[in-house]
Design an enzyme around this catalytic site. Structure first.
Site, PDB file in Angstrom:
ATOM      1  CG  ASN A  95      -1.819  -1.216   1.275  1.00 46.85           C
ATOM      2  OD1 ASN A  95      -2.385  -1.638   0.268  1.00 46.85           O
ATOM      3  ND2 ASN A  95      -1.900  -1.825   2.453  1.00 46.85           N
ATOM      4  NE  ARG A  96       3.895   2.505  -4.863  1.00 49.52           N
ATOM      5  CZ  ARG A  96       3.786   1.338  -5.494  1.00 49.52           C
ATOM      6  NH1 ARG A  96       3.528   0.242  -4.791  1.00 49.52           N
ATOM      7  NH2 ARG A  96       3.925   1.263  -6.786  1.00 49.52           N
ATOM      8  CG  LEU A  97       0.944   2.478   4.011  1.00 50.86           C
ATOM      9  CD1 LEU A  97      -0.015   1.911   5.062  1.00 50.86           C
ATOM     10  CD2 LEU A  97       0.885   4.008   4.016  1.00 50.86           C
TER      11      LEU A  97
END
Length: 216
Positions: free
Chosen positions: A193-195
């Site tokens: 999630n691009r975290l």
């Protein structure tokens, strides 16, 4: 407007690993050594390849890729032609950046620091370990300078190689190593999630490293 393909839709989810703050060592060189070894063990293409960034006297940045050839005494070492574009820029401004990207492991390491030439003895020692043809090539290449053709290089190589038949090829004075003392090291680990996990080590005046988490 010319269409070069729908590159904006290219996506990849990063799921291979994570980086936990409570597992970070106080010394970033320990973590870097671990990651580099894991890249080597994973048979990543050119695991020691590093993008080197320097700045011109006009303040314009430039990058190129070299190979890391040493990591000792807290310094990152690479070798090059001192009269190349990067060599001339480092002579004017020793501040430098180094970036390692290991796509297979979904990892990046970004380093900022100060570069200085290693001793002639260190450069001589490494130069003697290089393959014979690489040593000859280092003597004849006017790195970063315009040349008329590839044939110019080939002729110069043949002529120079003949000079050293039966002799030890000497290191030219304009070729040697740089040692980079890091002042800032960021470790990036891809996450879902691009975290992503991003941790920054910043060198303090007392010689210790401060660790902070950065937003992805």
């Amino acid at each position: 407007m010319k269409n070069y393909g729908n590159i904006a839709d290219i996506r990849q989810e990063y799921t291979k690993s994570g980086l936990r703050e409570n597992e970070l060592p106080d010394d970033p060189l320990l973590l870097f050594s671990q990651w580099l070894q894991e890249a080597i063990d994973a048979k990543v293409d050119e695991p020691t390849a590093v993008t080197v960034g320097t700045v011109s006297p006009e303040g314009k940045p430039s990058t190129r890729t070299v190979l890391l050839k040493g990591l000792h005494d807290g310094k990152f070492v690479f070798y090059t032609n001192y009269e190349s574009r990067k060599g001339k820029q480092l002579a004017q401004n020793p501040y430098i950046s180094l970036s390692f990207v290991w796509h297979t492991l979904e990892r990046q390491v970004h380093i900022e620091g100060i570069a200085s030439k290693v001793t002639p003895e260190e450069s001589d020692e490494y130069f003697r370990k290089r393959p014979y043809r690489s040593r000859v090539g280092a003597r004849i290449s006017p790195q970063s300078q315009p040349i008329s053709s590839r044939m110019q290089l080939i002729r110069a190589f043949i002529k120079e190689a003949a000079r050293w038949i039966g002799k030890e090829v000497e290191r030219p004075d304009n070729w040697g190593g740089y040692a980079v003392v890091p002042t800032r090291i960021e470790f990036w680990q891809g996450r879902p999630n691009r975290l992503h996990d991003r941790f920054l080590y910043t060198l303090q005046l007392n010689g210790e490293w401060e660790i902070s988490r950065l937003a992805p």
